[in-house]
Design an enzyme around this catalytic site. Structure first.
Site, PDB file in Angstrom:
ATOM      1  N   LYS A   1      -0.466  -0.864  -5.716  1.00  0.00           N
ATOM      2  CA  LYS A   1      -1.284  -2.083  -5.423  1.00  0.00           C
ATOM      3  C   LYS A   1      -0.788  -3.184  -6.447  1.00  0.00           C
ATOM      4  CE  LYS A   1      -4.319  -1.119  -2.387  1.00  0.00           C
ATOM      5  NZ  LYS A   1      -4.170  -1.537  -0.681  1.00  0.00           N
TER       6      LYS A   1
ATOM      7  N   ASP B   1       1.783  -2.649  -2.158  1.00  0.00           N
ATOM      8  CA  ASP B   1       0.756  -3.275  -1.499  1.00  0.00           C
ATOM      9  C   ASP B   1       0.418  -4.734  -2.145  1.00  0.00           C
ATOM     10  OD1 ASP B   1      -0.747  -4.291   0.537  1.00  0.00           O
ATOM     11  OD2 ASP B   1      -2.074  -2.755   0.901  1.00  0.00           O
TER      12      ASP B   1
ATOM     13  N   GLU C   1       3.756  -4.028   1.565  1.00  0.00           N
ATOM     14  CA  GLU C   1       2.872  -4.567   2.402  1.00  0.00           C
ATOM     15  C   GLU C   1       2.231  -5.858   2.264  1.00  0.00           C
ATOM     16  OE1 GLU C   1      -0.859  -2.058   3.543  1.00  0.00           O
ATOM     17  OE2 GLU C   1       0.530  -0.198   2.770  1.00  0.00           O
TER      18      GLU C   1
ATOM     19  N   ASP D   1      -0.190  -5.682   7.253  1.00  0.00           N
ATOM     20  CA  ASP D   1      -1.335  -4.956   7.278  1.00  0.00           C
ATOM     21  C   ASP D   1      -2.487  -5.895   7.623  1.00  0.00           C
ATOM     22  OD1 ASP D   1      -3.290  -3.146   7.163  1.00  0.00           O
ATOM     23  OD2 ASP D   1      -3.197  -2.997   4.936  1.00  0.00           O
TER      24      ASP D   1
ATOM     25  N   LYS E   1      -4.854   0.571  11.318  1.00  0.00           N
ATOM     26  CA  LYS E   1      -6.003   1.152  10.675  1.00  0.00           C
ATOM     27  C   LYS E   1      -7.105   1.181  11.813  1.00  0.00           C
ATOM     28  CE  LYS E   1      -5.155  -0.263   6.023  1.00  0.00           C
ATOM     29  NZ  LYS E   1      -5.337  -1.346   4.991  1.00  0.00           N
TER      30      LYS E   1
HETATM   31 MG    MG Z   1      -2.665  -2.601   2.671  1.00  0.00          MG
END
Ligand code: MG
Length: 365
Positions: free
Chosen positions: A162, A190, A218, A243, A267
């Protein structure tokens, strides 16, 4: 088989370490669990996490949507017409993708049980095993290096790191992670919308110039900024994955038509369950866009449903299903086996969930 009751419970699972992104920091999974009960005794399981900063769905909103809108349109109806049930769920209320996903997966679970077939085989079959990455939360570089060391010791060969918080530190963060991981580990990042388009291109250029070897990035920019996403995609030395910019099949189609991103993250909680996820996967097959299957901070009921989808669709080439392995214990019985990065789908009928820990109390809607 006819639906007789819909029941809701709350499931809690502490995380090994706090989960921190550019959008939030949390210490435990606190999800809504659904049981869809039938007159044969078969029970379908579903789950939805309250991920307000991404989906807008809170615990109260999930339980309210199911109780007031979704449960009434499936109650008393036969399970042998899955398509009609799924259509009714989708039409029962706008938005509320997490609540819809929880019921959608419970219905697929029951439909598989009705026919004695695991859901991934209902969807066409395919792989039985997947390899997931594991998330490294955004922190100072030393902490991220320590978390990387821990992930490597646990056997992970792919890290999802992240970034996007205090952008000036992001190159240093990745330098620390790559130094600890060595050259052979795959590192994807991400930014969770944390960069401006120009910042994203600058940071990604700097990372690749240093040889940090980033597999993909992402959601570098704000979810609503498709122009900015395309700006980055057109200039980035690293493949760009959408995303938060992709919730519905329509979102995915628009991004693919404009080539606003190179890849798409599916997702269940964003798109409303397996049914819409299948539509996104179909668009991806048509446009030749590889997909990731991802999850929110979810326990195994919801992640297990995503495992069935990923096993059945070869366009899903990247797996980010680390929810269960981030927890100190697994409160869900049955379903896929999560052995660190190795996931093996269950061959039990439906989604294969056998139940949850006794401290989860269910009440009727
Ligand atoms: Mg993500």
């Amino acid at each position: 088989m006819r639906i007789t009751r819909v029941r809701l419970g709350r499931l809690s699972a502490p995380l090994r370490v706090p989960f921190t992104t550019a959008l939030r920091s949390v210490t435990s999974i606190e999800d809504v669990v659904v049981q869809v009960c039938t007159d044969t005794g078969a029970v379908g399981y579903g789950e939805a996490p309250p991920t307000g900063v991404i989906t807008g769905d809170t615990t109260g909103a999930i339980t309210g949507a199911i109780t007031d809108h979704i449960a009434p349109v499936i109650m008393g109806r036969p399970m042998d017409d899955l398509n009609t049930l799924l259509t009714r769920v989708n039409a029962s209320i706008v938005h509320n993708s997490s609540a819809k996903a929880a019921i959608d997966m419970a219905l697929w679970d029951l439909y598989g049980q009705l026919h004695g077939i695991p859901v991934y085989q209902l969807l066409g079959g395919g792989r039985r095993t997947l390899t997931t990455d594991i998330t490294i939360s955004v922190n100072d570089p030393d902490q991220m290096a320590a978390d990387t060391r821990n992930a490597i010791e646990r056997g992970y060969t792919c890290l999802k790191t992240k970034v996007g918080k205090d952008a000036a530190m992001d190159v240093a963060r990745l330098r620390a992670v790559r130094a600890q991981a060595g050259p052979d580990v795959t590192i994807r990042i991400d930014a969770n919308q944390g960069w401006t388009p120009a910042q994203a291109v600058r940071i990604l250029d700097a990372m690749q110039d240093e040889g940090l070897d980033i597999e993909l990035v992402e959601q570098p920019v704000a979810a609503a900024d498709l122009t900015g996403l395309k700006f980055v995609t057109d200039r980035s030395p690293v493949p760009v994955m959408a995303d938060e910019a992709v919730f519905t099949p329509s979102d995915a189609l628009a991004i693919m038509q404009q080539h606003a991103a190179d890849l798409v993250n599916i997702k269940l909680m964003k798109c409303g369950g397996l049914s819409n996820a299948l539509k996104i996967a179909s668009f991806a097959e048509i446009y030749g866009v590889e997909c990731m299957i991802g999850c929110m901070l979810e326990a195994k009921i919801a992640v297990n449903a995503a495992v069935h989808l990923a096993c059945a669709r070869s366009v899903i080439t990247k797996v980010d299903l680390d929810g269960p392995v981030l927890c100190t214990h697994d409160p869900v019985h049955g379903g896929a086996v999560f052995d660190e990065q190795a996931i093996t789908v269950s061959d039990a009928p439906g989604l294969g969930i056998a139940g949850v820990d006794d401290d989860v109390v269910f009440t009727d809607c």
